[in-house]
Each structure stands twice: as C-alpha cells, then as structure tokens.
Design an enzyme around this catalytic site. Sequence first.
Site, PDB file in Angstrom:
ATOM      1  N   CYS A  12      61.768  55.376  38.113  1.00 24.43           N
ATOM      2  CA  CYS A  12      61.088  55.825  39.334  1.00 24.43           C
ATOM      3  C   CYS A  12      59.575  55.663  39.201  1.00 24.43           C
ATOM      4  O   CYS A  12      58.953  56.322  38.360  1.00 24.43           O
ATOM      5  CB  CYS A  12      61.439  57.287  39.611  1.00 24.43           C
ATOM      6  N   CYS A  15      57.758  59.091  39.754  1.00 24.85           N
ATOM      7  CA  CYS A  15      57.846  60.019  38.616  1.00 24.85           C
ATOM      8  C   CYS A  15      57.014  59.520  37.438  1.00 24.85           C
ATOM      9  O   CYS A  15      56.412  60.321  36.717  1.00 24.85           O
ATOM     10  CB  CYS A  15      59.305  60.189  38.180  1.00 24.85           C
ATOM     11  N   ASP A 400      35.163  25.025  32.894  1.00 23.86           N
ATOM     12  CA  ASP A 400      34.637  24.306  31.736  1.00 23.86           C
ATOM     13  C   ASP A 400      35.148  22.863  31.877  1.00 23.86           C
ATOM     14  O   ASP A 400      36.136  22.632  32.574  1.00 23.86           O
ATOM     15  CB  ASP A 400      35.168  24.958  30.462  1.00 23.86           C
ATOM     16  N   ASP A 587      38.719  26.968  27.757  1.00 28.89           N
ATOM     17  CA  ASP A 587      39.715  26.928  26.681  1.00 28.89           C
ATOM     18  C   ASP A 587      39.137  27.069  25.288  1.00 28.89           C
ATOM     19  O   ASP A 587      39.839  27.372  24.340  1.00 28.89           O
ATOM     20  CB  ASP A 587      40.506  25.619  26.737  1.00 28.89           C
ATOM     21  N   ASP A 591      33.901  29.481  24.914  1.00 29.93           N
ATOM     22  CA  ASP A 591      34.077  29.949  26.287  1.00 29.93           C
ATOM     23  C   ASP A 591      34.362  31.447  26.352  1.00 29.93           C
ATOM     24  O   ASP A 591      34.338  32.032  27.433  1.00 29.93           O
ATOM     25  CB  ASP A 591      35.239  29.209  26.972  1.00 29.93           C
TER      26      ASP A 591
END
Length: 691
Positions: A12, A15, A400, A587, A591
Amino acid sequence: MEKVFVLKGLSCPHCSAKIETAALNLDFVKEAAVNLINQTLTITLDEAYKGDINSEIEKIVHTYEPDIKISEKAGDADREEHEESRGEILPIAAGAAVYAVGLILSYFTSINGYITLVVLVTAYLILGGSVLIQAAKNIVKGRVFDENFLMTVSTLGAFAIGEYPEAVAVMLFYRIGEFFEDLAVNRSRRSISSLLDIRPDSARVIRSDEIIEVAAETVKAGEMIIVKAGERVPLDGVVTDGVSMLDTSALTGESVPRSVSSGDTVLSGSINVDGVLKIEVTKEFYESTASKIIDLVENAASKKAPTENFITTFSRYYTPIVVILALMLAVFPPLIFGAAWGEWIRRGCVFLVISCPCALVISIPLTFFGGIGSASKKGVLIKGGNYLEALNKIDTIVFDKTGTLTKGVFKVTDVIPSEEFTSEDVLKIAAQAESMSNHPIARSIENACGEIGEYTVSDYREIAGHGVSATVGGAEILAGSERLMKKENIKLAASDCEGTKVYVAKNKKYAGVIIISDEIKDGCKEAVSEIKKAGIRKTVMLTGDNEATAKSVASELGIDEYKAELLPDMKVKALEDIQGSCTFVGDGINDAPVLSRADVGIAMGALGSDAAIEAADIVLMNDDVNSLPQALYTAKATKRIVIQNIVFALGVKALFLIFGAFGIAGMWEAVFGDVGVMVIAVLNAMRILKK
C-alpha cells in the site's frame, strides 16, 4: 549508522508513506525511506543511539500494517523474492457469495427480515472484519484519520439507518479495490525487480587447473572464469579465449546480440548465446555492472518526485478535513433546522465514502514506479521519480562530444610536416613521446606509426587539457593542442584540415601537425532531431576539441550551439552560463563535475566511466544517445498520466461530494466515487508499463 528492514507483504503506497513519516519522526532517526518496490525501510540512526530500534520499527509498521513480516536485511547479498499474495481472493469471494445470498433473500418478503439481516451482517464481517479490527487498533493508538476509519464509520452508519445491502456493498467494493491495488503494485514491482535475475549467484572459476563452481562474490579480480552457452556472465571481464554471441538486452534494451571474441569486454548480466568463453575477471561481484544496475533501480523508489510528496502531504490534511465536513453535514441540519436525522446521517456516510483519497495516494506513486520500470526495460536507468519528473522541465540538452556523440575511436587521417621534417619523422617522434600515455589519441598515433624503434623516454609529463611533454633520446618533444604550442611560444603553420589536431615540436621547433578523426556514432543525427521533436528548445555541444572539428560535428548533427577548446573546469562554467533548465549528457571521468552540476545529469553507461555513472541521475546502458528520446517520452507520458489521474480523481470526487451533500448521490454512487475512481486511476497508471 544505517539499517535496512524488509517489510514482506507491503503493497500500500498510502501506508508506506505513513510508515516513512512515523519513522522519520523518531528523535534518534536522521533519515528514513520506504522502498515499495523491494519492500524495504532504510533508516539512518544517530550514532549516539543505543536503544532497541528493531522493536520501535516493528511497533510503527504494525500500527499501519499488522500483517507485515519484518526482518532486518543483512547486506546486499540477502535479496528476498517477493511473491504476489493471493490470500485476499478467498475472503472477498466468500464474502461476495454470502452477500449474493443476502440480496436474493431481501427480495422475498415472505422470509423473516432477521434472517436476511444475519446473512448480510455475516457477509459484512467476512469482508470487513480486518478493516474493523485495524480501525479499532488505530483509534486506541490515537491514529484516527485513515481509510480504515472512513470505511468503518460510513458502513456502520449505513447499518444504523437501515441501508444494509449498501453497507455490505461499500465494504465489498472497497476490498475489491484493495485487491486491484495489490495487483497493480506487484505488477509494477515485477517490471523493475525482474532485473534482479540478471546477476547470477555462482560462477565457474579456474583454480589449480580445475573448474569449480563457487559463489560469485568470492571470485577476485584477475581470476579466470568459464561461461558456457546459455549461461549468464556472472562478473565483468575481458574475453581471453572463445568466440560467441552475447545477448545484452537485459542491460541495454538492445535486442540484437553482439559478437565477442578474445580481447573484447563483457558485462555481467549478459547471456552467452552459443559458444564457450574464458573470461578474465576485471571487477568483483559488488562492483560489477549487474550489481550496480540492481542497486540503482532498487534505490530509485526512495527518491520521490515532488508530485508524490505533494500527494502524501495533501492526503494528511485532506482526510481530517473531510471527516469534519461529513460530521457537520450529518449533525448541523437536524440540530439547526430540525431536519430528519436518518437522511442527513445517510448523506454524511455517503460523503465519507466518496472522500477517501485512495485513488490519488495509490495511483500517483504507481505511475512513477511504472515509468521507471518502463524506461529500465529500454536500457534507461532513472535513479528516482524526482529525476523522471525533472526531465519534463528540461528545455536545453548539452552534449559532450567524444564518446557521447562520436565513437571515441580515433584514427590518424593525415600528417602535415613542416619543411624540415617528413611525415614519418613527425609520426615517429610523436608516438615516442605519447608512448607513456593511455589516452585514445596517443594510442591512435602509436597504431599509425607502427614500428617506433629503439628509444628512451625521460621527464615525461602530461599537461591536462594541453598534451604531453617528454625527453626522447635527449631531444625535448612536445605533442598536443594549439594551446600547448602557444604556451611554449612555438610558431605554427596554418592548417584548415578538419579533425582533432595534434601539433608536434622538437626542441622548441615546430615539426608538423597530425590530423585525427573521430567517427560520429550511427543514428546520432536522427536522435538529435527526435530530441527536438520531444520539445527540447535548444541543443548545445561542449568539447575540448578544436574549433574546426567542433563546428563540423555540430553542423553535421544539427546541434544549435557549440563551445570548443574547453578544459574540464571550463565545461562547468560553460554549463552555468546556459540559460534555462538543462541536462548534460557525457561519458568520461572528466564529465563527472558537469554531470553533478546539471539539473539532470545523464551518463553513457555501458562504456562510460564509473565516476560519470555515479555522478549522473540517469544512465543510458546501451551507450547510445538514441535512448535519450525514449527517456524524454517516458517522462512526458508519466507526467501526462499523473495529471490525468489528479484531475480525474479530484474532479469526480468534488462532483460526487456535492451530489452526496445535496442528497442526489446515494451509497451506490458513493462506491463508484471511491472504489470506481480508484480502480480507473490505477488502471490508467498501469498504462505507462506499455509505453
């Protein structure tokens, strides 16, 4: 000190939010987060706390969910498989059958009314017994305003005014709605937790010239493992022997297998399709790609979107307000105007049933779970609902260049010597100077040179963002960018060739320039076009490469702006200068600072550096910007469904609350206003799994 508790059976969202808030309110708890996907509660304790935290957590959890089984999670290796519980079906089916009998009996006037009442009460207790008990427990503990209380008061009120079938119907459809909620949560959980299967628990390792099967976490980097056809690769490594096809779809979303042979890198979680591979392990179990993917996805649910946090806060105040309004509706007209008590109590009960906020508190988190799960199937790992929502606010994407838009595979395409040197001389002295470097450009120069010959290198120095300096055979060699040559006051010859330029000088005298080209990745142009169709206002490219190369790549891909010849720290400044909300896609290890600084950082995951992946908010596991439009469309679809559910749920409830207050809507309409709206909202939320 951090502790993780497994809350088996938690499904839930409402909850789970209450459990999280209650745990956070403990004086000695600094942080608390419930992860509904893998059913865990993670808390960070004050270092000075010496009490029994387990009993405190058990008390909190059982206040809201008494049937939850609680256990302490002893590390990442202990991963329980949470299966969908079907125990709810039996009481619902039994209660519905008894209720049907009661309805049939109510149509026969010859049958004693008490018999019908007994049958209906029996059906009510079968269906709502657990709700009544939980409501009573919560009232004793001072926790009044929840859905159990709303259902109890409204149905008992209906019994009090003689609307017996309607009272049972409210409880029946409430339980059916809860059942649909469990199904939806479990389905969303499975869409994400199916990734848990990508990490094998065992590996075949070669030790003492024997192949033995051991637990994958015991294998060390540098050891050799064997992976047979049909098996998953247990650990990251490099193929030393064998040829095969690898199915990487679980990691990257790419359906086409790729060929691997000696020297190729393989990632854990890939499936070896046909051959036998001998692999040298490069990363241990908890550092492997599969482990990192699992951890990223499992932790995604703890980072909630602002909309989720708003709905949780909204329901906390909304429920008490509507209970007070319902009480006023039931009591004030009879007391002030002398109206009939029975009619206004009925209206108050109808008002309570309609007002239950389940549709919102269930469907909104489900939509974000589903959005994260849908993206993960396509190889886009989003670290939290907050980042998924943030993607909708992005108007600028900054790329990049090397390794992101281009393949990062460099090749020498031309050598232009000065008058006093030959092309061979320039390549040779550059290769000798670069021989100590691991940079891809250095490797490409060495490969182009071939046989370098005998030489000695001393005083080697890498100058960040500029190039290298070394003494080769007594001569000072410089190889690098135009900035390096200007810094050393070396006069250059003009060159209009496109590509990355490595200028070479010997003993402070210009020797020539080496032109290196980096191939643009397939599909990048289409990806940039698709990104603009997805609503991105502007695209920008930041690169350390020279002006001519940057201009050429930006022009070919249709990128709006570019900034060239940037050092790593200059990229951060360039990003900060961009107006609006932006994301950075990169990458490399250099960076990482820019990824952290961007509103949303996106890393290329398959070949990107660990630092970039850690710093990023979203990881493209297939190492391809073609996945970026998918992420944008998933974010937009998620937002669209969230808005639909908010408008639909609040709109229908507001309308039915007015009808209920004026006596136009009865209990049957109230059931639709509550359970019907919730089921429709949940089904709408589940659509994201198919996007």
